[in-house]
Design an enzyme around this catalytic site. Sequence first.
Site, PDB file in Angstrom:
ATOM      1  N   HIS A 312     -23.947  52.901 -51.957  1.00 38.94           N
ATOM      2  CA  HIS A 312     -22.798  53.512 -51.377  1.00 38.94           C
ATOM      3  C   HIS A 312     -22.649  52.889 -49.802  1.00 38.94           C
ATOM      4  O   HIS A 312     -21.490  52.452 -49.287  1.00 38.94           O
ATOM      5  CB  HIS A 312     -22.737  54.918 -51.299  1.00 38.94           C
ATOM      6  CG  HIS A 312     -21.417  55.508 -50.396  1.00 38.94           C
ATOM      7  ND1 HIS A 312     -20.173  55.843 -50.984  1.00 38.94           N
ATOM      8  CD2 HIS A 312     -21.408  56.371 -49.482  1.00 38.94           C
ATOM      9  CE1 HIS A 312     -19.411  56.433 -50.378  1.00 38.94           C
ATOM     10  NE2 HIS A 312     -20.276  56.901 -49.232  1.00 38.94           N
ATOM     11  N   PHE A 408     -17.431  63.471 -49.358  1.00 35.62           N
ATOM     12  CA  PHE A 408     -17.497  64.782 -48.911  1.00 35.62           C
ATOM     13  C   PHE A 408     -17.150  65.660 -49.977  1.00 35.62           C
ATOM     14  O   PHE A 408     -16.337  65.461 -50.741  1.00 35.62           O
ATOM     15  CB  PHE A 408     -16.312  64.776 -47.940  1.00 35.62           C
ATOM     16  CG  PHE A 408     -16.830  64.065 -46.381  1.00 35.62           C
ATOM     17  CD1 PHE A 408     -17.772  63.472 -46.380  1.00 35.62           C
ATOM     18  CD2 PHE A 408     -15.723  63.932 -45.344  1.00 35.62           C
ATOM     19  CE1 PHE A 408     -18.312  62.857 -45.010  1.00 35.62           C
ATOM     20  CE2 PHE A 408     -16.024  63.234 -44.294  1.00 35.62           C
ATOM     21  CZ  PHE A 408     -17.342  62.624 -44.071  1.00 35.62           C
TER      22      PHE A 408
END
Length: 426
Positions: A312, A408
Site C-alpha cells: 500500500h 480509512f
Amino acid sequence: MSGATRRVVITGIGVRAPGGSGTKEFWELLSAGRTATRGITFFDPAPFRSRVAGEADFDAAAEGLTPRQMRRMDRSTQFAVACAREAIADSGLDTGLLDPARIGVSLGSAVAAATSLENEYLVMSESGRDWVVDPGYLSPHMFDYLSPGVMPAEVAWEAGAEGPVALVSDGCTSGIDSVGIAVRQIREGAADVMIAGATDTPITPIVMACFDVIKATTRRNDEPAHASRPFDGTRDGFVLAEGAAMFVLEEYGAARARGARVYAEIGGYATRLNAYHMTGLRKDGREMAEAIRRALDESRLDRTAIDYVNAHGSGTRQNDRHETAAFKRSLGEHAYAVPVSSIKSMVGHSLGAIGSIEIAACALAIEHGVVPPTANLHTPDPECDLDYVPLTARDMKVDAVLTVGSGFGGFQSAMVLTAPERSGHA
C-alpha cells in the site's frame, strides 16, 4: 462448470494515471522509476497546507468521448469509461457476440463524482459566497453526479453488460475489493465476463481540505516530484492523486479457448476490518496479516511462493510501520527475502482507484518480469527494514504477486495474482 473450479484471469487492462495516457505509458513510467507528481494546476492551491498532487493529463475529446458524454459524466466516470474501452480492446473480446446477461461490471470509487459535485456547488453559490444557492443554475445532470450507481451503469452501457453491475465504495481498498467481488461473481457462475476496476478524481479544494485538516498529506511543496516517499525516514504524508484502471476478467478455460492473452490469474482475495479507529492503525498489522493469510489460502500457495509484494505504501509513518509488521506477521522469514515496493512513490495516492492501478502494475510485473521500484527512497527508516527496491526497477522472474490495500475506516484487503502456470489451482 462448478464454482470451485472456475479460475479467473485478466485478459485486458486499461489505465489512466499521472504521467501517461494509457497502459503502455503507465508501465514505462513505473519501470523507469520516474515520478509524475507535481504542483497542483487544477485550481489555486495557495490556501492549502499540501499543494502537490498526481494530476493526470486526460483529454476526454481525444479519448473519443462525445460532447454529450463529457457534459453528462463526471471526470471520474470519464476515466472509467476510457479505461474500460482500452481494456476491452486489449482483451480482443467482442462483447457484442456474448450473452449480455453473462457480462457484469464491478466498479470501485472512494469519493465518486466529487469533481462535478464541488463544481456545481461553486456555480450555484457564487464560489461559496451565498448561503442560499440559486437552483436556476443547477445542472440537469446533477443526479448523475449525486448517485454513485450511475458510474458503473455508464461502464455497463459501454460494454453492453446486463449482468451483475455494482459500485464498491470501501475507501482506499475499493480498487482491490471491486476486483475481488468481480472474481467471485465469475467463480460462483453469476457471470462469465466482468469489467472490473476503480476510478477516483479527488483533486478538488474540498478533498484537499479534508486531508489538510488531519495532516495526512505531505507538506513537501517545494519538491513535488520527490514528495511521495514511502518507507523513507524523511516522509511526511501522502500525495493525493487521480486515476483509474479497468480490467476484463474471464473464466480461464474460455479465455484460453478463444486464444486470449492472459496477463495473470487472480488466485486469492480477502478483506478484513480492524474495528479499531477511523484513521488509526495498530502497530502489529494483525488485520492486514489476516487478510494476507486468507488470500494465500484461497490461492493455495505457500507464503514462500510470493515473488513480489506490491505494498500500500502511502508514505505516512503509521501506514508504513503497520504494513511492515503485517508482512512479517503473515510471511514470516520470507518477508525479509521478498522484494517489496510502492508505486505511490511515482503516481501518488488516488484513493479508491489506486488498488486497481496497483493490480495493473502487478499484472504487468508478471508479464514483463520487472519489479517496479520505490522512488524517492534515499533514507531507509530503521522501523521499515525489508527490501523495498529503492529507486531502480529490478529485472527478475515474477510468477506470484501479493498486493495489499489499507483504507480509512479500518479496511484491510489483500489479493494474490499469479502467472497461470504457477497457480496453486493448476
